[in-house]
Design an enzyme around this catalytic site. Structure first.
Site: not given
Ligand code: DGL
Length: 363
Positions: A46, A60, A93, A126-127, A199, A320
């Site tokens: 992103t 986006y 990602s 971020t993913d 995250k 467990e």
């Molecule tokens: N498609 C997600 C990624 O590339 C977008 C999230 C981001 O980068 O904030 O991880």
């Protein structure tokens, strides 16, 4: 007597020589040598995303603008480091693969071995930031700072968080205070250790958290402030080396939930998984319908790690389930996606369950 006076010269002449020295310092670029050299490796996400309007913060397209544009958008980077950019990948990602990780890890190690590289920033979606960060935390063979950074809003958005996050990450990567801390994640003016960050929100700029084990520190005014060190080994202190690795063993994650069946587990085993992370409910509990399939898989040679979908806390060995009897591994506090990374690397070193368990208590 003026403190600035050079011995036996008139005050005016002293000031002239000092001004001349300052001018030469600037003109010769000598000041540049006082700034650290930071490489920015761009992978997409992103932070490189673009939206149709300035208020498009969802819907986006990620991974659109290149590393040169990311750097050009933040001229202030030049105040904290001499930066160079390299576009390693240009992907969202969620599409990161083991092959991407091996390529990235080898590139990071090659660059950090250079005396003219003081630190590295990796811009990333971020993913899966937490996964790439943890993988690098286990395979980078340098004490120099490596900082992952991204954005929750695309570059075209009002109050995009990418530029300030990038500035902060470069400042951290160029700081002597970040040396030897392991791989770090910088978001929202906070600094996280790769092992413990995750995250925790789908869209807000404060998405990255280390809820219970604690932040590494903060970044403020272009300066990092650290308040913790990590208790677990990383980077130069790990036993993992990817220099000659071209693939990682297949390890998959089975998600636990009420009414689950062994269908997904059986499919992963049939597809050749060498290890399974069981992301169980609670403290890694095994559903009655699934436990026999896990035991059978272990008996056929697939390694089983009990993790938890919960997010925080210790996955207790022999809690467990009787891991000693079943020859299972307990994930300690690693979330399932990070447990998968450690098990993949562990299987490049050993087929001994006790050794694998040791690794989960070490890294
Ligand atoms: N498609 C997600 C990624 O590339 C977008 C999230 C981001 O980068 O904030 O991880």
């Amino acid at each position: 007597m003026s403190k600035l006076r050079i011995a036996n010269l008139s005050p005016h002449l002293s000031h002239f020589f000092l001004a001349l020295a300052a001018l030469l310092f600037v003109l010769t670029g000598a000041h540049a040598q006082t700034r650290p050299n930071v490489m920015i490796l761009a992978t997409g996400g992103t932070i490189a995303g673009t939206g149709a309007t300035s208020t498009t913060t969802v819907g986006y397209t990620a991974a659109k603008i290149g590393v040169d544009q990311l750097i050009a958008a933040v001229p202030e980077l030049a105040k904290v480091a001499n930066v160079k950019g390299e576009q390693v990948f240009q992907i969202a990602s969620e599409s990161m693969t083991n092959e991407h990780w091996l390529t990235l890890g080898k590139r990071v190690n090659a660059l950090l071995a250079q005396s003219d590289v003081d630190g590295i920033v990796i811009t990333h979606g971020t993913d899966t930031t937490e996964e790439t960060a943890y993988f690098l935390n286990l395979v980078v063979k340098s004490r120099k700072p490596v900082v992952l950074v991204g954005a929750m809003r695309p570059s075209t958005a009002l109050s995009a968080d990418g530029p300030i996050n990038l500035y902060n990450a470069v400042a951290i990567a160029g700081s002597r205070d970040a040396v030897g801390k392991g791989v770090l994640v910088a978001f929202n003016d906070q600094i996280h250790f790769a092992r413990d960050v995750s995250k925790t929100n789908t869209s807000t700029p404060d998405a990255f958290k280390t809820p219970e084990l604690g932040l590494a520190g903060y970044i403020q005014g272009g300066k990092p402030f650290f308040y913790r060190t990590t208790a677990r080994k990383h980077t130069v202190d790990t036993e993992f080396d990817i220099a000659n690795l071209n693939a990682l063993p297949q390890v998959d994650i089975v998600y636990g939930y009420a009414n689950m069946s062994p269908v997904a587990l059986d499919a992963f085993i049939a597809a050749g998984a060498k290890g399974i992370i069981h992301a169980g409910v609670g403290n890694g509990s095994l559903a009655a319908r699934v436990k026999p399939a896990l035991i059978a898989a272990r008996k056929k040679g697939t390694f089983i790690v009990r993790a938890s979908r919960v997010g925080q806390g210790i996955l207790a060995r022999n809690g467990e389930a009787n891991d000693d009897e079943l020859d299972f591994v307990a994930a300690d506090t690693l979330n399932p996606q990070k447990a998968r990374i450690l098990l993949m690397l562990a299987l490049t070193k050993t087929n001994n369950t006790a050794e694998i368990q040791r690794m989960f208590y070490t890294y």
